[in-house]
Design an enzyme around this catalytic site. Structure first.
Site, PDB file in Angstrom:
ATOM      1  N   ASN A   1       9.147   5.949 -16.821  1.00 12.00           N
ATOM      2  CA  ASN A   1       8.795   5.702 -15.382  1.00 12.00           C
ATOM      3  C   ASN A   1       9.304   6.895 -14.737  1.00 12.00           C
ATOM      4  OD1 ASN A   1       7.651   3.155 -15.665  1.00 12.00           O
ATOM      5  ND2 ASN A   1       9.442   2.169 -14.623  1.00 12.00           N
ATOM      6  N   GLY A   2       8.501   7.464 -13.664  1.00 16.37           N
ATOM      7  CA  GLY A   2       9.223   8.495 -12.967  1.00 16.37           C
ATOM      8  C   GLY A   2       8.100   9.822 -12.911  1.00 16.37           C
TER       9      GLY A   2
ATOM     10  N   TRP B   1       1.269   2.988 -13.249  1.00 15.18           N
ATOM     11  CA  TRP B   1       0.536   3.334 -11.913  1.00 15.18           C
ATOM     12  C   TRP B   1       0.457   5.021 -12.141  1.00 15.18           C
ATOM     13  CZ3 TRP B   1       1.633   5.936  -7.318  1.00 15.18           C
ATOM     14  CH2 TRP B   1       0.777   5.762  -6.216  1.00 15.18           C
TER      15      TRP B   1
ATOM     16  N   LYS C   1       0.242  -4.525   7.896  1.00 16.98           N
ATOM     17  CA  LYS C   1      -0.133  -5.713   7.253  1.00 16.98           C
ATOM     18  C   LYS C   1      -1.596  -6.199   6.981  1.00 16.98           C
ATOM     19  CE  LYS C   1       2.930  -6.295   6.235  1.00 16.98           C
ATOM     20  NZ  LYS C   1       3.830  -5.797   5.159  1.00 16.98           N
TER      21      LYS C   1
ATOM     22  N   GLU D   1       3.544  -2.966  12.773  1.00 14.96           N
ATOM     23  CA  GLU D   1       3.613  -3.668  11.569  1.00 14.96           C
ATOM     24  C   GLU D   1       2.470  -4.767  11.232  1.00 14.96           C
ATOM     25  OE1 GLU D   1       5.300  -3.633   8.800  1.00 14.96           O
ATOM     26  OE2 GLU D   1       5.178  -5.541   7.936  1.00 14.96           O
TER      27      GLU D   1
ATOM     28  N   GLU E   1      -3.197  -3.630   4.685  1.00 15.80           N
ATOM     29  CA  GLU E   1      -3.039  -3.419   3.278  1.00 15.80           C
ATOM     30  C   GLU E   1      -3.395  -4.548   2.609  1.00 15.80           C
ATOM     31  OE1 GLU E   1       1.214  -2.727   2.799  1.00 15.80           O
ATOM     32  OE2 GLU E   1       1.739  -4.232   3.936  1.00 15.80           O
TER      33      GLU E   1
ATOM     34  N   HIS F   1      -6.140   8.247  25.823  1.00 17.65           N
ATOM     35  CA  HIS F   1      -6.184   9.583  25.566  1.00 17.65           C
ATOM     36  C   HIS F   1      -7.060  10.006  24.223  1.00 17.65           C
ATOM     37  CE1 HIS F   1      -3.553  10.271  28.764  1.00 17.65           C
ATOM     38  NE2 HIS F   1      -2.761   9.251  28.578  1.00 17.65           N
TER      39      HIS F   1
ATOM     40  N   CYS G   1       5.133   1.916 -11.870  1.00 16.19           N
ATOM     41  CA  CYS G   1       5.455   1.792 -13.230  1.00 16.19           C
ATOM     42  C   CYS G   1       6.461   0.747 -13.289  1.00 16.19           C
ATOM     43  CB  CYS G   1       5.638   3.226 -13.889  1.00 16.19           C
ATOM     44  SG  CYS G   1       4.328   4.342 -13.637  1.00 16.19           S
TER      45      CYS G   1
ATOM     46  N   LYS H   1       4.727  -1.955  -5.211  1.00 14.54           N
ATOM     47  CA  LYS H   1       5.476  -2.356  -4.455  1.00 14.54           C
ATOM     48  C   LYS H   1       7.019  -1.692  -4.221  1.00 14.54           C
ATOM     49  CE  LYS H   1       7.845  -6.269  -3.010  1.00 14.54           C
ATOM     50  NZ  LYS H   1       7.471  -6.588  -1.596  1.00 14.54           N
TER      51      LYS H   1
ATOM     52  N   ARG I   1       4.609  -5.081  -8.986  1.00 16.37           N
ATOM     53  CA  ARG I   1       4.961  -3.894  -8.637  1.00 16.37           C
ATOM     54  C   ARG I   1       3.730  -2.633  -8.386  1.00 16.37           C
ATOM     55  NH1 ARG I   1      10.439  -2.751  -9.712  1.00 16.37           N
ATOM     56  NH2 ARG I   1       9.893  -0.426  -9.982  1.00 16.37           N
TER      57      ARG I   1
HETATM   58  C1  G6P Z   1       5.635   0.502  -0.365  1.00 19.31           C
HETATM   59  C2  G6P Z   1       5.391  -1.137  -0.365  1.00 19.31           C
HETATM   60  C3  G6P Z   1       5.914  -1.484   1.446  1.00 19.31           C
HETATM   61  C4  G6P Z   1       6.907  -1.026   1.548  1.00 19.31           C
HETATM   62  C5  G6P Z   1       7.393   0.291   1.184  1.00 19.31           C
HETATM   63  C6  G6P Z   1       8.808   0.596   1.344  1.00 19.31           C
HETATM   64  O1  G6P Z   1       4.870   1.178   0.222  1.00 19.31           O
HETATM   65  O2  G6P Z   1       4.069  -1.189  -0.563  1.00 19.31           O
HETATM   66  O3  G6P Z   1       5.497  -2.904   1.409  1.00 19.31           O
HETATM   67  O4  G6P Z   1       7.318  -1.229   2.971  1.00 19.31           O
HETATM   68  O5  G6P Z   1       6.934   0.788  -0.159  1.00 19.31           O
HETATM   69  O6  G6P Z   1       9.415   0.017   0.295  1.00 19.31           O
HETATM   70  P1  G6P Z   1      11.039  -0.352   0.583  1.00 19.31           P
HETATM   71  O7  G6P Z   1      11.366  -1.117  -0.988  1.00 19.31           O
HETATM   72  O8  G6P Z   1      11.832   0.954   0.284  1.00 19.31           O
HETATM   73  O9  G6P Z   1      11.461  -1.242   1.459  1.00 19.31           O
END
Ligand code: G6P
Length: 582
Positions: free
Chosen positions: A99-100, A75, A464, A460, A467, A483, A2, A577, A27
């Site tokens: 927000n929250g 969101w 990537k 990672e 997502e 396994h 949000c 984000k 975001r």
């Molecule tokens: C969300 C984002 C990720 C990020 C994670 C941690 O899930 O989509 O890309 O790695 O948050 O965010 P931060 O701001 O704590 O690195």
């Protein structure tokens, strides 16, 4: 997640709020709304989906003449992403955005319903509006104070009262909210990027401080007492939020990696004294979420080789785990935003146990940057694409420099100097990644395998890809695949073999052969040429630096695969984000 922006000034708020919401889009959100207020009335307009839907609605309606407004991207947490649930919410004389998460919303709602309040949404936000309305007699500050006394959970509120077209109110707890100070105009926002086009001056709000804003003044109070806070200046520019000719922020941000890596190298290579000394700790805990956690996995590999005992956890587990803290423990919190709710909770747990904490963050004004014992900024500039790229690489670079400081060697420095140029050369081969993406984009299952640091890279790379392209993808320790998961390998299944770790590379290649003999289609990622048809070759560098050359190539693959599949690359569905709720 949000986002909030509020405006009071001499201009009409519509365009400012709209522009602010667009800057908050990255975001992640699923609905948006605005409220405008003048002497006579309040007008609320909301829509589900993209901000462009809200923009269309705004064009079709006549908007009241006014100088005060609040806006929000939502969101969904409590209730579906519908127009009824979108913010702002109005109850009685109070209109607000939030927000929250209000944890005791259900109890408060029940009580308010008994008192006769009728609710029109399933949100916790409407409960907050009702509560402030209940306490509002003459003073808004008193009403907000009483309401937040009853509320448990996290919140940032932007609030308008029917009785006052010249004042904007706000307060926060555990959710970020700042005050933007302009000339004959003032702002509130949950993210400075939303107001950079208008002002760079801002004030941080402490927990449960209430701010009263008019067009040319502001005052902050807590428990009835005035609070003085410094006016700060942001060094971010609104340029950071523009595409500068790129089609997507993700690509723009990947392309920024060489220069940002170089900036950090120049800053620290002869000034290691400006980085904390980890040698004095017997035990390190590394905590983060998502990519930040995977950066931490790379850090764990490095620090363990330096002889330090390391534990690593995702923050949502760490905060609830029964951690045995030794006295000489350092807890490293890695977070791009510095506002991830679980990482904040993990940090506070460490602080409670009186151990040192180190923040590796991007946003200097963030909660994690402010509350940790030490901080190192990764200086990535603003990262807009939801899927992190440049911030991840810079997190790894900082971890690598910290490791070098524990255990210096000359080879490292030589390779460090060459790194930005090598990275640039790798990223310039866009045609190569596009072609490789052609071979991948129609698949529905992709695996990444590797050992030790190559396993962290695999995690990672896999994250990537899934997502941004929505292809199912998993990463496995190369030796663990047989396994169980190997049963999923069929004719044509794509398996990336990450093979950079000198000590385990032969073993990983054997594992790659095992899946090839079961029909897998291998993509080799390593430093030495090989017979595989599809391969990504990167220059061999010091092992503490190797992931900085490998991961960007996987980011490029993820980007082009998502591109070919027509995905919304910068704003993948369901993702946010900065995850500011638990
Ligand atoms: C969300 C984002 C990720 C990020 C994670 C941690 O899930 O989509 O890309 O790695 O948050 O965010 P931060 O701001 O704590 O690195």
């Amino acid at each position: 997640m949000c986002g909030i922006i509020g405006y009071i000034g001499e201009k009409h708020p519509k365009e400012i709020l709209l522009n602010g919401l667009k800057n908050l889009e990255y975001r992640g959100y699923d609905s948006a709304g605005m409220a405008f207020k003048n002497e006579k009335e309040i007008q609320i307009i909301k829509s589900v989906g993209k901000i462009s839907n809200l923009e269309e609605k705004l064009k079709k309606q006549s908007i009241i003449d006014c100088h005060l407004g609040i806006a929000h991207t939502r969101w969904a947490t409590h209730g579906e992403p519908t127009e009824e649930n979108a913010h702002p919410h109005k109850v009685g004389k109070i209109t607000l955005v939030h927000n929250g998460i209000i944890e005791n919303a259900a109890t408060l709602k029940e009580q308010l319903q008994k008192e006769g309040v009728v609710f029109n949404s399933s949100t916790d936000t409407e409960v907050a509006a009702a509560l402030i309305n209940k306490y509002y007699k003459k003073s808004m500050i008193k009403a907000i104070e009483e309401a937040i006394h009853d509320i448990k959970g996290s919140y940032a509120f932007g609030i308008i009262c029917d009785d006052d077209p010249n004042t904007l109110y706000a307060t926060r707890c555990e959710s970020p909210l700042i005050l933007g100070i302009g000339k004959k105009e003032n702002f509130i926002t949950s993210d400075i990027g939303a107001i950079l086009d208008y002002t760079k001056k801002y004030v941080l709000l402490g927990e449960n401080e209430i701010v009263t804003l008019t067009k040319d003044s502001y005052s902050i109070t807590k428990n009835g007492k005035e609070v003085n806070r410094k006016v700060l200046t942001s060094d971010l520019s609104s340029e950071d939020t523009s595409l500068r000719g790129y089609e997507h922020f993700m690509m723009k941000e990947i392309m920024e990696e060489p220069i940002l890596v170089d900036n950090i190298i120049q800053k620290y290579k002869n000034h290691l004294e400006n980085l904390p000394d980890l040698k004095k700790y017997k035990h390190i805990h590394i905590v983060g979420c998502g990519s930040a956690y995977y950066a931490g996995m790379i850090g764990k590999n490095l620090f363990e080789e330096d002889g330090i005992k390391v534990e690593i956890d995702v923050a949502s587990e760490y905060r609830y785990r029964n951690i045995i803290y030794d006295k000489d423990t350092l807890v490293i919190l890695i977070s791009q935003s510095g506002e991830t709710a679980d990482t904040i909770a993990a940090m506070r747990k460490a602080i409670e146990h009186k151990v040192d904490t180190l923040a590796i963050v991007n946003v200097d004004a963030s909660t994690i940057a402010r509350e940790c014992t030490y901080k190192v900024l990764i200086e990535a500039g603003r990262e807009v694409a939801v899927a992190t790229t440049k911030a991840f690489i810079l997190q790894v670079l900082i971890l690598s420099l910290l490791s070098y400081k524990i255990n210096p060697d000359k080879e490292y420095l030589k390779d460090l100097e060459k790194l930005p140029q090598q990275l640039k050369v790798l990223l310039d081969k866009s045609g190569f990644y596009k072609k490789l993406a052609d071979a991948i984009y129609k698949h529905e299952d992709v695996f990444f395998i590797g050992r030790r640091i190559d396993y962290a890279i695999s995690m990672e790379g896999s994250l990537k890809l899934k997502e941004v392209s929505y292809i199912h993808s998993d990463a496995y320790q190369a030796g663990e695949l047989k396994h169980g998961t190997i049963s999923l390998i069929k004719n044509g299944t794509i398996v990336f073999g990450i093979v950079t770790d000198e000590e385990t590379k032969d073993k990983t290649i054997s594992n790659l052969e095992e899946v090839i003999s079961r029909g897998a289609y291998p993509i080799y990622v390593g430093t030495e040429n090989c017979h595989y048809e599809h391969k990504i070759l990167v220059p061999k560098v010091h092992k503490k630096l190797q992931p900085i050359l490998v991961v960007p190539t996987l980011q490029m693959i993820a980007y082009y695969v998502a591109y070919k599949r027509g995905c919304d690359i910068d704003k993948p569905k369901n993702l946010a984000k900065s995850v500011t709720v638990e």
